[in-house]
Motif scaffolding. Structure first.
Motif, PDB file in Angstrom:
ATOM      1  N   ALA A  82       0.820  -1.219   0.000  1.00 14.11           N
ATOM      2  CA  ALA A  82       0.000   0.000   0.000  1.00 14.11           C
ATOM      3  C   ALA A  82       0.850   1.263   0.000  1.00 14.11           C
ATOM      4  O   ALA A  82       0.356   2.359   0.229  1.00 14.11           O
ATOM      5  CB  ALA A  82      -0.942  -0.006   1.199  1.00 14.11           C
ATOM      6  N   GLY A  83       2.160   1.112  -0.229  1.00 15.02           N
ATOM      7  CA  GLY A  83       3.042   2.290  -0.263  1.00 15.02           C
ATOM      8  C   GLY A  83       3.378   2.817   1.118  1.00 15.02           C
ATOM      9  O   GLY A  83       3.806   3.956   1.272  1.00 15.02           O
ATOM     10  N   GLY A 127      -5.193   6.250   0.668  1.00 14.09           N
ATOM     11  CA  GLY A 127      -6.128   5.585  -0.232  1.00 14.09           C
ATOM     12  C   GLY A 127      -5.331   4.720  -1.187  1.00 14.09           C
ATOM     13  O   GLY A 127      -4.515   5.225  -1.948  1.00 14.09           O
ATOM     14  N   ASN A 128      -5.547   3.435  -1.117  1.00 18.65           N
ATOM     15  CA  ASN A 128      -4.772   2.507  -1.957  1.00 18.65           C
ATOM     16  C   ASN A 128      -5.594   2.118  -3.184  1.00 18.65           C
ATOM     17  O   ASN A 128      -6.737   1.676  -3.060  1.00 18.65           O
ATOM     18  CB  ASN A 128      -4.378   1.283  -1.122  1.00 18.65           C
ATOM     19  CG  ASN A 128      -3.574   0.285  -1.925  1.00 18.65           C
ATOM     20  OD1 ASN A 128      -3.887  -0.888  -1.976  1.00 18.65           O
ATOM     21  ND2 ASN A 128      -2.534   0.750  -2.597  1.00 18.65           N
ATOM     22  N   GLY A 219       4.089   6.221  -7.229  1.00 14.39           N
ATOM     23  CA  GLY A 219       2.984   6.515  -8.156  1.00 14.39           C
ATOM     24  C   GLY A 219       2.766   5.402  -9.164  1.00 14.39           C
ATOM     25  O   GLY A 219       3.136   4.245  -8.926  1.00 14.39           O
ATOM     26  N   GLY A 220       2.135   5.750 -10.312  1.00 11.22           N
ATOM     27  CA  GLY A 220       1.831   4.750 -11.335  1.00 11.22           C
ATOM     28  C   GLY A 220       0.805   3.726 -10.878  1.00 11.22           C
ATOM     29  O   GLY A 220       0.670   2.650 -11.466  1.00 11.22           O
ATOM     30  N   GLY A 221       0.045   4.054  -9.842  1.00 14.07           N
ATOM     31  CA  GLY A 221      -0.780   3.109  -9.082  1.00 14.07           C
ATOM     32  C   GLY A 221      -0.391   3.345  -7.630  1.00 14.07           C
ATOM     33  O   GLY A 221      -0.017   4.466  -7.289  1.00 14.07           O
ATOM     34  N   GLY A 222      -0.476   2.335  -6.797  1.00 15.34           N
ATOM     35  CA  GLY A 222      -0.071   2.562  -5.404  1.00 15.34           C
ATOM     36  C   GLY A 222      -1.095   3.399  -4.666  1.00 15.34           C
ATOM     37  O   GLY A 222      -2.297   3.181  -4.822  1.00 15.34           O
ATOM     38  N   SER A 223      -0.651   4.396  -3.918  1.00 13.67           N
ATOM     39  CA  SER A 223      -1.553   5.069  -2.976  1.00 13.67           C
ATOM     40  C   SER A 223      -1.516   6.586  -3.072  1.00 13.67           C
ATOM     41  O   SER A 223      -0.572   7.171  -3.587  1.00 13.67           O
ATOM     42  CB  SER A 223      -1.165   4.680  -1.545  1.00 13.67           C
ATOM     43  OG  SER A 223      -1.395   3.315  -1.322  1.00 13.67           O
ATOM     44  N   ILE A 224      -2.588   7.171  -2.514  1.00 16.23           N
ATOM     45  CA  ILE A 224      -2.622   8.616  -2.274  1.00 16.23           C
ATOM     46  C   ILE A 224      -2.589   8.843  -0.768  1.00 16.23           C
ATOM     47  O   ILE A 224      -2.872   7.938   0.018  1.00 16.23           O
ATOM     48  CB  ILE A 224      -3.895   9.273  -2.839  1.00 16.23           C
ATOM     49  CG1 ILE A 224      -5.154   8.807  -2.085  1.00 16.23           C
ATOM     50  CG2 ILE A 224      -4.040   9.007  -4.332  1.00 16.23           C
ATOM     51  CD1 ILE A 224      -6.186   9.872  -1.878  1.00 16.23           C
ATOM     52  N   VAL A 225      -2.250  10.083  -0.394  1.00 19.16           N
ATOM     53  CA  VAL A 225      -2.381  10.480   1.013  1.00 19.16           C
ATOM     54  C   VAL A 225      -3.178  11.779   1.042  1.00 19.16           C
ATOM     55  O   VAL A 225      -2.961  12.669   0.213  1.00 19.16           O
ATOM     56  CB  VAL A 225      -1.013  10.636   1.707  1.00 19.16           C
ATOM     57  CG1 VAL A 225      -0.103  11.646   1.009  1.00 19.16           C
ATOM     58  CG2 VAL A 225      -1.194  11.025   3.167  1.00 19.16           C
ATOM     59  N   GLY A 243     -11.382   2.695  -3.645  1.00 21.66           N
ATOM     60  CA  GLY A 243     -10.064   2.466  -3.032  1.00 21.66           C
ATOM     61  C   GLY A 243     -10.177   1.799  -1.674  1.00 21.66           C
ATOM     62  O   GLY A 243     -11.253   1.726  -1.082  1.00 21.66           O
ATOM     63  N   LYS A 244      -9.047   1.296  -1.213  1.00 24.11           N
ATOM     64  CA  LYS A 244      -8.953   0.841   0.180  1.00 24.11           C
ATOM     65  C   LYS A 244      -8.479   2.036   0.989  1.00 24.11           C
ATOM     66  O   LYS A 244      -7.587   2.766   0.523  1.00 24.11           O
ATOM     67  CB  LYS A 244      -7.879  -0.243   0.312  1.00 24.11           C
ATOM     68  CG  LYS A 244      -8.391  -1.630   0.154  1.00 24.11           C
ATOM     69  CD  LYS A 244      -7.324  -2.586   0.661  1.00 24.11           C
ATOM     70  CE  LYS A 244      -7.438  -3.905  -0.057  1.00 24.11           C
ATOM     71  NZ  LYS A 244      -6.196  -4.646  -0.097  1.00 24.11           N
TER      72      LYS A 244
END
Ligand code: PMV
Length: 259
Positions: A82-83, A127-128, A219-225, A243-244
């Motif tokens: 999940a980064g 957010g994954n 990035g390229g996918g993965g997560s936001i904060v 998202g998760k």
């Protein structure tokens, strides 16, 4: 012998840090714990140390060179993939347990300057996207752009400025300013080619209840904060967008001995 280590989040400056610009990372209140006891054979969570899922533990063991075989137990609150640096947390906790927190780690030939900065406790939601993306190729992609395009090099420099402004905004508890800087950092990272439509979707979902939101890590996918003072609302919005979501707080505690 036991130690714990935190997961991490990058708040500003990923990718630009590879070019010598500053980045801001924080430990979070999700931790991995590693327990080690002398035993008759090597076992991790009751299974073989040779299993590929334990390659980080094996590498840490190879560095620490303990006297005899150990029974190692891992308890991790850090979700993997999940980064949030789950592998790093397990690796560091293993080194902490086996070294008794002594020793030093060298990483490639680059020199990393690590500074501490006092920040207020922050409520963050991760957010994954569920989309896996390896860091190496994304770093290579950015390097390729920077080598060819002066605008990309300028974008890297701007991220460095945003990071310093972001640190100052967080230090003075100006979450509104910090959030706007996160939003700008996200746009620039996307322009650099490390965004993804699913990252944009989660960022858009999070923003109405947040000060700001951006991709975090490679990035390229993965997560936001997202930086928010309504974490459960933000988490719900991220889930509704597919998202998760993980509600976390920033934390100043790094690797620590247990017991
Ligand atoms: O993939 P993560 O979350 O470990 O973050 C990578 C951060 C980069 O700046 C893209 C690469 C790096 O080594 O700093």
């Amino acid at each position: 012998m036991a130690a714990s280590a935190p997961g991490k989040l990058i708040l500003f400056g990923e990718h630009a840090v590879v070019f010598g610009e500053p980045a801001l990372s924080t430990a979070i209140n999700l931790r991995a714990e590693v327990y080690a006891r002398p035993h008759t054979e090597w076992l991790v969570d009751g299974a073989s140390l040779e299993e590929s899922r334990f390659r980080y533990v094996k590498a840490a063991v190879a560095k620490a060179k303990p006297d005899g075989p150990l029974w190692i137990e891992i308890r991790s609150m850090v979700p993997s993939g999940a980064g949030l640096g789950s592998s790093a947390a397990v690796t560091v906790a293993t080194l902490g347990a086996l070294h008794g927190l002594q020793g030093s780690i060298e990483r490639d030939k680059r020199k990393w300057f690590v500074h501490r900065t006092a920040l207020p406790p922050l409520d963050l939601v991760v957010g994954n996207t569920g989309i896996g993306a390896a860091t190496g190729p994304l770093v290579a992609k950015v390097k390729d752009r920077v080598d060819r395009d002066p605008l990309a090099a300028e974008a890297i420099r701007q991220i460095g400025e945003i990071t310093l402004d972001g640190v100052r905004a967080l230090q003075r508890k100006d979450l509104v300013a910090a959030g706007k800087l996160m939003d700008r950092n996200h746009t620039i990272l996307t322009d650099l080619g490390v965004g993804h439509p699913s990252l944009d979707r989660l960022v858009e979902a999070a923003r109405p209840s947040s000060y700001g939101a951006k991709l975090t890590g490679a990035g390229g996918g993965g997560s936001i904060v997202a930086l928010t003072d309504r974490p459960s609302v933000t988490a719900e919005a991220i889930r509704a967008a597919g998202g998760k979501a993980f509600i976390v707080q920033s934390d100043s505690l790094g690797v620590a001995k247990l017991g």
